[in-house]
Scaffold this active site. Structure first.
Site, short mmCIF file in Angstrom:
data_model
loop_
_atom_site.label_atom_id
_atom_site.label_comp_id
_atom_site.label_asym_id
_atom_site.label_seq_id
_atom_site.Cartn_x
_atom_site.Cartn_y
_atom_site.Cartn_z
N GLY A 19 48.71 33.22 54.03
CA GLY A 19 49.90 32.82 54.79
C GLY A 19 50.02 31.31 54.80
N GLY A 22 53.11 25.33 59.49
CA GLY A 22 53.76 24.03 59.41
C GLY A 22 52.90 22.97 58.78
N ASP A 135 49.45 25.13 70.74
CA ASP A 135 50.41 25.87 69.92
C ASP A 135 50.15 27.37 70.02
OD1 ASP A 135 52.57 26.23 68.27
OD2 ASP A 135 51.47 25.88 66.41
#
Length: 758
Positions: A19, A22, A135
Site C-alpha cells: 500500500g 502520504g 494520525d
C-alpha cells in the site's frame, strides 16, 4: 518506487507493494537473514531529501521500535540504504479498519466496543512512552485475520511537525483534531479526539464531517457540532454515544485526559451497556479520506482567525443577541464555553472573537478542571463528568449563575456598540451643523466652493499573496479597496488560481480609490510531453525529468512489451501538459505467466495426467493412443515435453495413452520327413530329383544319384501355415522329367507342426 526483486541492505528482498500513504510506501519483503516475511515502510523521496524531517523520522521511528504491545505493529529496525530510509515492521495478514467498515458496514455494538478498547490500549502504551501518534484513522489500523487490531504508523506522525503538516503528506482531515487543524500544539488528547472520530465511523459507517474540500472539513472540526450518532441509528447504545461525544470535545481539556480513562469507560459499557457515562455537545457525515495542502492550512487559519473585529464581533454577535433575545432558536452556550447555533435555527453566528475572550478566561481560571455549563434558554444539557476531582455539590450551586466569560463578552459588546452609536450620532449631527464638507455642498451652504477638494480616505493594504482569487478580492474589499484589477498569468511556482503578486505591499497605506492590481496564477506553462513508450524505465525517467515533468510509476504484466520497458504513459506522448505535471508511466513486469516444472505423467491414467497438469497451471493438449506391449492399457506412454523441464504457465502438453499389447496372429510350420529306396536296377547310376509335395504343391526338391537298394532320407519344412493339417507325398522324376516314382519304394511319410506368433 522499488521494484520486486530489489534487495535492501543485502538482506531484505522486495516482493510486492502492499500500500501507499502520504509520506511512505509499504512493501512486503523477505528477510533472508531470519528467513521470514516482513513489512517495509519506505519514506518517499520528497521527504528523504529533507534532512530535518529525516532526522526526526529516524529518532521517532527508533522510539517506536521500543514499543511492544499486542495492539501495536512491532517495529524491528530503522535503516538507511544509500539514501533510502525505511522501517522494518512485522507483516500483518489482514485489512485496514477502513476496508473492514467498507466491506461490512457499521459495526455491531459489541464489536465496536471491542475494537475501540484494542485501539485505545495501543494508544495507552504509546502515550506511556511519551509517543503521540497524531494520525489515528481507520486507514492506520489493521484488522488481522484472528480479530486482533494493530495500530501502525507510529514514528512518521510524530516526525511531522507543524511545518510538515502543511506539505500535503500529513494527516487525514476527516479525523484531525481542532488544535491540529489550527496548526497548534497537539498532545495525547489529540489522539483521543481522532479515536473518537474513528469510533463514530465504526458505529455509524460514516465520518461526522463532510465538505467540498479539506478547508471546509477542517473548519467544521473547529466550529461545528457533531450530530449525535443515535440521530442516525437509535439502536446505538446511549452510553457509547456519550463516550464518543466526550472524546470529540472541541477543547482538549474537555476530552478524556488519558487513554486509560477512555478504556475504563468502554469496559464499564462492555459490562453494562445501560450505564450512564457522559453528556457532551454534538457534530455532521461521510466523505472519503483526503490529504491536504499548505494552501488548505493557510485558508483554515485565515478563515478561523483573521476576521474583522467589528464584522465578527459587533456586526454578528451583538446584532444577533439583540434581535433574538427572546427567540428560542437563538445561539446558546454549550458546555465548552463556546456559543453555538441551535440546530433548528438558520441564523449563522460568527463566534471567533467571543471564543477568544472565553478562552482567555478559561486559561486563567479553569485549565485543568472540567467546566460545568450554565443553564440557558434553548436546548440545554448538563455535563456529567467522572473525573475524580469533580465536585458534584458545586453543580447544583452553579446552575442558575451566568457564565462569567459570556458576561464579560456581552459587556464588551455593549461598550463597543455604545461607542459606535455615539460616533454615528456625532457624524449625522455634524453634517446637519455643516461641520463636514465631503465632496460637495455642506447642508446650509448656498453654493459649493470651487476650491474645496473631496476628502480621499486611506486604507491599509492586506496581504493577499497565496490566497485564492475569490479570497483575495474579498479581503481587499473588506479592507475598503473596491477598484481591483485581476490579471491571469502562467507561473511555474504558484498554485493555479492563487495570487502570486499584488501591486502594493502588505501594510502599506494606500488611497482606497486607487486601482489595486493582483496577478493570479494560470498554472504552469504548457509544454510538450515526450513520448517514452517502449523505452527502458531509467531512460524514460531521465527524458521526462529533463523536460520538466515529475514521474509516477505503475506496473502491469504484458505479453508483448519486454520487462522494465514503458507500456503506456499518462498524459500521452506528443500532447501538451503543464510543466511540473506528474506523468504516470506504466512499466512492464514481463509476461504474467510464471515458470513451472512439467510434472511426470508416465504410467498414470489420462484423468490423473490432466489433473497433474492443471495443478501446475498447464494445459492438456492432443491425446493419442498406441498399442504397447509393456505399458498397461489406459496408462500414459509418453509426453511431448519431458518431466522437470521449466515452461510458462499455460503451456500445452501432449501425451500418448497405451491401448495395451497388440493381438498377434498364430502361424504354423509343417516339418515333413520320410525315406525312399530304388527297387529297379534299370535306373542304377541315374540322376533323379526327389520332390516333396504338401497339399499338392511342391515345397522342396532334392537331387540324388540312384544306387539300387540304398535308402535315402527326405525332409522339408513348410512355414507360415495358418492352420495345422494337410497331406504330404514324395515324387521322383528323371532327367527328362518323367515320373519314375514307381521304381522306388516309399517308406512312411511323417508331418509334424510347430506353432509360432507373428
Amino acid at each position: 518506487m522499488l521494484k520486486p526483486g530489489m534487495i535492501l541492505c543485502d538482506r531484505y528482498e522486495i516482493l510486492d507493494v502492499v500500500g501507499a500513504g502520504g509520506m511512505s510506501i509499504v512493501y512486503k519483503a523477505r528477510c533472508h537473514r531470519l528467513n521470514r516475511n516482513v513489512a517495509i515502510k519506505v519514506l518517499k523521496p520528497e521527504f528523504s531529501n529533507d534532512k530535518n524531517f529525516v532526522t526526526k523520522f529516524r529518532i521517532e521511528a527508533q522510539a517506536s521500535a521500543g514499543l511492544t504491545h499486542p495492539n501495536i505493529v512491532n517495529v524491528y529496525d530503522v535503516y538507511d540504504d544509500d539514501g533510502i530510509y525505511f522501517i522494518v515492521m512485522e507483516l500483518i495478514e489482514g485489512i485496514t479498519l477502513k476496508e473492514y467498515i467498507q466491506e461490512n458496514g457499521r459495526l455491531p455494538m459489541d464489536k465496536a466496543i471491542d475494537f475501540s478498547i484494542q485501539i485505545a490500549s495501543g494508544l495507552e502504551a504509546a502515550h506511556e512512552n511519551h509517543i503521540i501518534h497524531r494520525d489515528i484513522k481507520p486507514q492506520n489500523i489493521i484488522v488481522s485475520k484472528n480479530g486482533i487490531l494493530k495500530v501502525t504508523d507510529f514514528g512518521i506522525a510524530k516526525a511531522a511537525t507543524s511545518n510538515t503538516l502543511t506539505s500535503g503528506a500529513m494527516g487525514s482531515v476527516h479525523y484531525i483534531s481542532p488544535e491540529q487543524a489550527r496548526g497548534g500544539y497537539s498532545d495525547e488528547r489529540s489522539d483521543i479526539y481522532s479515536l473518537g472520530i474513528t469510533m463514530y465511523e465504526m458505529v455509524t459507517g460514516r465520518v461526522p464531517f463532510e465538505g467540498d474540500n479539506n478547508v471546509a472539513v477542517a473548519l467544521m472540526h473547529i466550529q461545528n457540532d457533531i450530530i449525535p450518532p443515535r440521530q442516525y441509528y437509535p439502536d446505538i447504545y446511549s452510553s457509547i454515544e456519550k463516550i464518543i461525544l466526550k472524546a470529540t470535545q472541541k477543547k482538549p481539556e474537555r476530552r478524556y485526559l488519558t487513554a486509560s480513562a477512555l478504556i475504563a469507560d468502554l469496559k464499564r459499557v462492555q459490562n453494562n451497556p445501560n450505564i450512564d457515562i457522559v453528556v457532551a455537545p454534538t457534530s455532521i457525515t461521510n466523505s472519503p479520506t483526503q490529504e491536504w495542502t499548505k494552501e488548505d492550512v493557510k485558508a483554515i487559519r485565515d478563515q478561523s482567525n483573521s476576521k474583522d473585529v467589528y464584522d465578527e464581533f459587533y456586526g454578528n454577535q451583538y446584532a444577533n443577541s439583540q434581535l433574538n433575545a427572546f427567540n428560542t432558536n437563538q445561539p446558546f452556550q454549550n458546555e465548552m464555553g463556546e456559543l453555538r447555533q441551535n440546530p433548528s435555527s438558520q441564523i449563522q453566528v460568527n463566534n471567533g472573537k467571543i471564543n477568544q475572550l472565553l478562552e482567555e478566561e478559561e486559561w486563567e481560571d479553569d485549565y485543568e478542571e472540567e467546566y460545568e455549563p450554565q443553564p440557558k434558554r434553548g436546548n440545554l444539557k448538563k455535563v456529567q463528568d467522572y473525573d475524580e476531582d469533580y465536585d458534584d455539590d458545586d453543580d447544583d450551586d452553579d446552575d442558575d449563575e451566568i457564565d462569567p466569560s459570556l458576561k464579560k463578552a456581552v459587556t464588551i459588546a455593549g461598550a463597543v456598540a455604545a461607542i459606535i452609536v455615539f460616533l454615528i450620532i456625532v457624524i449625522i449631527f455634524g453634517k446637519i451643523m455643516g461641520w463636514f464638507k465631503i465632496g460637495g455642498n455642506g447642508i446650509g451652504s448656498t453654493k459649493a466652493s470651487t476650491t474645496e477638494m473631496a476628502v480621499e480616505e486611506d486604507g491599509v493594504m492586506p496581504d493577499v499573496v497565496n490566497l485564492s482569487e475569490d479570497a483575495a478580492i474579498s479581503e481587499l474589499k473588506k479592507a475598503g479597496f473596491e477598484n481591483v484589477k485581476v490579471t491571469h498569468e502562467t507561473n511555474q511556482e504558484a498554485t493555479e488560481g492563487y495570487v502570486f503578486y499584488q501591486s502594493f505591499r502588505k501594510g502599506e497605506v494606500v488611497k482606497l480609490a486607487n486601482e489595486i492590481e493582483i496577478k493570479v496564477s494560470a498554472g504552469a506553462e504548457e509544454i510538450d510531453v515526450p513520448d517514452v513508450t517502449g523505452l527502458e524505465d531509467d531512460q524514460a525517467c531521465t527524458i521526462l525529468m529533463e523536460a520538466g515533468f515529475e514521474i509516477g510509476h505503475a506496473f502491469e504484466f504484458d505479453e508483448e512489451v519486454e520487462k522494465d520497458k514503458v507500456i503506456k504513459q499518462s498524459p500521452e506522448g506528443n500532447t501538451k501538459a503543464k510543466a511540473g505535471t506528474k506523468v504516470i508511466i506504466t512499466i512492464s513486469n514481463g509476461s504474467e505467466k510464471k515458470k513451472v516444472q512439467v510434472p511426470d505423467i508416465h504410467n498414470v491414467t489420462e484423468e490423473q495426467a490432466r489433473r497433474f497438469l492443471e495443478d501446475k497451471k498447464l494445459v492438456a493438449g492432443n491425446v493419442t493412443h498406441e498399442k504397447h506391449d509393456t505399458v498397461p492399457k489406459g496408462m500414459v506412454i509418453s509426453q511431448s515435453i519431458p518431466a522437470m523441464n521449466e515452461v510458462d504457465e499455460g503451456t500445452t502438453i501432449d501425451f500418448v495413452i497405451s491401448d495395451g499389447p497388440e493381438e498377434k496372429k498364430k502361424v504354423y510350420t509343417a516339418n515333413i520327413t520320410g525315406t525312399i529306396s530304388c527297387i529297379d536296377e534299370s535306373v542304377e547310376g541315374s540322376a533323379v530329383t526327389v520332390q516333396v509335395c504338401y497339399n499338392g504343391d511342391v515345397v522342396y526338391s532334392m537331387d540324388i544319384t540312384v544306387t539300387v537298394g540304398t535308402a535315402y532320407s527326405v525332409s522339408a519344412s513348410v512355414p507360415e501355415l495358418e492352420e495345422q493339417g494337410g497331406s504330404a507325398d514324395f515324387i521322383i522324376v528323371d532327367a527328362a522329367g518323367n515320373d519314375i516314382t514307381s521304381f522306388f519304394n516309399k517308406g512312411a511319410i511323417n508331418i509334424s507342426y510347430v506353432e509360432e506368433e507373428q
